[in-house]
Design a protein around this motif. Structure first.
Motif, PDB file in Angstrom:
ATOM      1  N   GLY A 165       0.821  -1.205   0.000  1.00 16.18           N
ATOM      2  CA  GLY A 165       0.000   0.000   0.000  1.00 16.18           C
ATOM      3  C   GLY A 165       0.851   1.249   0.000  1.00 16.18           C
ATOM      4  O   GLY A 165       2.060   1.228  -0.281  1.00 16.18           O
ATOM      5  N   THR A 195     -13.923   2.212   2.051  1.00 16.28           N
ATOM      6  CA  THR A 195     -14.452   1.414   0.944  1.00 16.28           C
ATOM      7  C   THR A 195     -15.790   0.767   1.281  1.00 16.28           C
ATOM      8  O   THR A 195     -16.526   0.390   0.370  1.00 16.28           O
ATOM      9  CB  THR A 195     -13.444   0.327   0.558  1.00 16.28           C
ATOM     10  OG1 THR A 195     -13.155  -0.488   1.703  1.00 16.28           O
ATOM     11  CG2 THR A 195     -12.153   0.945   0.059  1.00 16.28           C
ATOM     12  N   LEU A 230     -11.503  -0.917   5.479  1.00 14.15           N
ATOM     13  CA  LEU A 230     -10.350  -0.612   4.643  1.00 14.15           C
ATOM     14  C   LEU A 230     -10.415   0.826   4.175  1.00 14.15           C
ATOM     15  O   LEU A 230     -11.452   1.279   3.669  1.00 14.15           O
ATOM     16  CB  LEU A 230     -10.300  -1.556   3.440  1.00 14.15           C
ATOM     17  CG  LEU A 230      -9.177  -1.314   2.425  1.00 14.15           C
ATOM     18  CD1 LEU A 230      -7.814  -1.520   3.074  1.00 14.15           C
ATOM     19  CD2 LEU A 230      -9.344  -2.216   1.211  1.00 14.15           C
ATOM     20  N   THR A 232      -8.750   3.634   1.641  1.00  9.98           N
ATOM     21  CA  THR A 232      -7.966   3.823   0.428  1.00  9.98           C
ATOM     22  C   THR A 232      -7.875   5.304   0.114  1.00  9.98           C
ATOM     23  O   THR A 232      -8.599   6.126   0.677  1.00  9.98           O
ATOM     24  CB  THR A 232      -8.582   3.069  -0.760  1.00  9.98           C
ATOM     25  OG1 THR A 232      -9.906   3.600  -1.014  1.00  9.98           O
ATOM     26  CG2 THR A 232      -8.686   1.581  -0.463  1.00  9.98           C
ATOM     27  N   PRO A 245      -4.552   1.286  -1.441  1.00 15.30           N
ATOM     28  CA  PRO A 245      -4.784   0.925  -0.023  1.00 15.30           C
ATOM     29  C   PRO A 245      -3.861   1.697   0.902  1.00 15.30           C
ATOM     30  O   PRO A 245      -2.669   1.841   0.648  1.00 15.30           O
ATOM     31  CB  PRO A 245      -4.499  -0.585   0.010  1.00 15.30           C
ATOM     32  CG  PRO A 245      -3.637  -0.838  -1.182  1.00 15.30           C
ATOM     33  CD  PRO A 245      -4.034   0.159  -2.229  1.00 15.30           C
ATOM     34  N   ARG A 248      -6.065   0.206   7.711  1.00  8.45           N
ATOM     35  CA  ARG A 248      -7.251  -0.534   8.145  1.00  8.45           C
ATOM     36  C   ARG A 248      -7.594  -0.086   9.566  1.00  8.45           C
ATOM     37  O   ARG A 248      -6.712   0.047  10.418  1.00  8.45           O
ATOM     38  CB  ARG A 248      -7.010  -2.039   8.095  1.00  8.45           C
ATOM     39  CG  ARG A 248      -8.280  -2.868   8.238  1.00  8.45           C
ATOM     40  CD  ARG A 248      -7.984  -4.339   8.055  1.00  8.45           C
ATOM     41  NE  ARG A 248      -7.513  -4.629   6.707  1.00  8.45           N
ATOM     42  CZ  ARG A 248      -8.321  -4.836   5.661  1.00  8.45           C
ATOM     43  NH1 ARG A 248      -9.639  -4.746   5.820  1.00  8.45           N
ATOM     44  NH2 ARG A 248      -7.815  -5.112   4.481  1.00  8.45           N
TER      45      ARG A 248
END
Length: 306
Positions: A165, A195, A230, A232, A245, A248
């Motif tokens: 990521g 997301t 998640l 992004t 990404p 988290r």
């Protein structure tokens, strides 16, 4: 019989031989002599070879049960591991097949929607491979030095990624090297997108929880954010391409007396152990410039209105 003719020696039945101390001295001397002779001249080596040759069949027979037991246990453990690995492969293959079908369906649907709406395709950012040389000298910052600089056309503000990521952003460019500020640095901020819900936010570097952590700030206390979401890149900043990404969500702290929730995140990139990275060109270099306003047309319209 005269006393002088009597045998004063004890009969053979009562003979004791040499004393125990004499035997100990002789045996010690002999042992010492054999040790010195074996160490210096290897006189006992042929005897060792002969004894090893004679005893090898007995050793081989004695080791057979142990080797058979070890082989059987290893066989059954390997069989169990192979069966579990086969089951995991089958599950992963089924999951990947399902995801592949979904990706193909979503790609086809996305292409149709773009054609329908007349949208342009997503920007493809040129990339440069680089290697992390060392950490920055400042112990209170989270920065690393890579082996690409002005000579390699690295630009200020370029995003830096690893295989997992977003890793950070180029903040200083030198002729041969560049300085990258990691996303866990306290002065770094990156616009993100959840997301699961589609909500936008801004993630900041935060080391109050642990060394490599981030915080999603300015989210309402009743915001729909859950652990495991998640995050992004949203792409609204014009620096990071959308869909990369970032992190988290790990923990969420909601307080009644607080307007915003404390949302702690864990970065997906290896911010503490990255060795090879990819440097992208900033998205602002690929966005077409805004068209200039048509001033004569606007003036003519105003005149016509009068």
């Amino acid at each position: 019989m005269p006393l002088g003719t009597l045998d004063r020696d004890p009969p053979p039945f009562f003979r004791q031989g040499p004393s125990a101390l004499s035997k100990l001295a002789v045996c010690s001397a002999l042992a010492f002599f054999l040790m010195v002779a074996d160490a210096r001249f290897k006189v006992m080596q042929p005897l060792r070879v002969a004894l090893a040759t004679v005893l090898y069949p007995a050793q081989w027979l004695a080791l057979r049960p142990v080797l058979l037991y070890q082989g059987a246990s290893q066989y059954f453990s390997s069989l169990s591991a192979a069966q579990s690995a086969q089951e995991d492969v089958i599950k992963k293959h089924s999951l990947q097949s399902q995801r592949a079908n979904q990706v193909e369906q979503l790609s086809l649907e996305n292409a149709r929607l773009r054609k329908l709406l007349g949208l342009r395709e997503r920007l493809q950012s040129p990339a440069k491979a680089a290697q992390v040389l060392y950490d920055a000298a400042d112990p209170y910052s989270r920065k690393v030095i890579i082996d690409k600089g002005m000579a390699d056309h690295v630009e200020l503000g370029s995003p830096v990624l690893d295989e997992l990521g977003v890793l950070g952003q180029v903040t200083r460019v030198y002729p041969l090297v560049s300085e990258v500020t990691l996303i866990t640095d306290r002065d770094h901020a990156i616009p993100v997108l959840n997301t699961r819900t589609g909500a936008r936010g801004v993630a900041y570097g935060d080391v109050s929880l642990h060394a490599d952590a981030m915080e999603l700030r300015f989210m309402a206390a009743n915001a729909d954010v859950a652990a495991g979401d998640l995050l992004t890149t949203s792409g609204v900043d014009g620096v990071y391409p959308p869909g990369l990404p970032v992190a988290r969500v790990e923990t969420i702290e909601r307080r009644v007396d607080a307007v915003f929730a404390r949302i702690y995140c864990v970065p997906l990139a290896m911010v503490s152990g990255a060795g090879h990275v990819v440097v992208l060109d900033a998205a602002t270099t690929q966005i077409p410039p805004r068209p200039a306003p048509d001033l004569p047309t606007a003036v003519s319209r105003r005149g016509a209105g009068k």
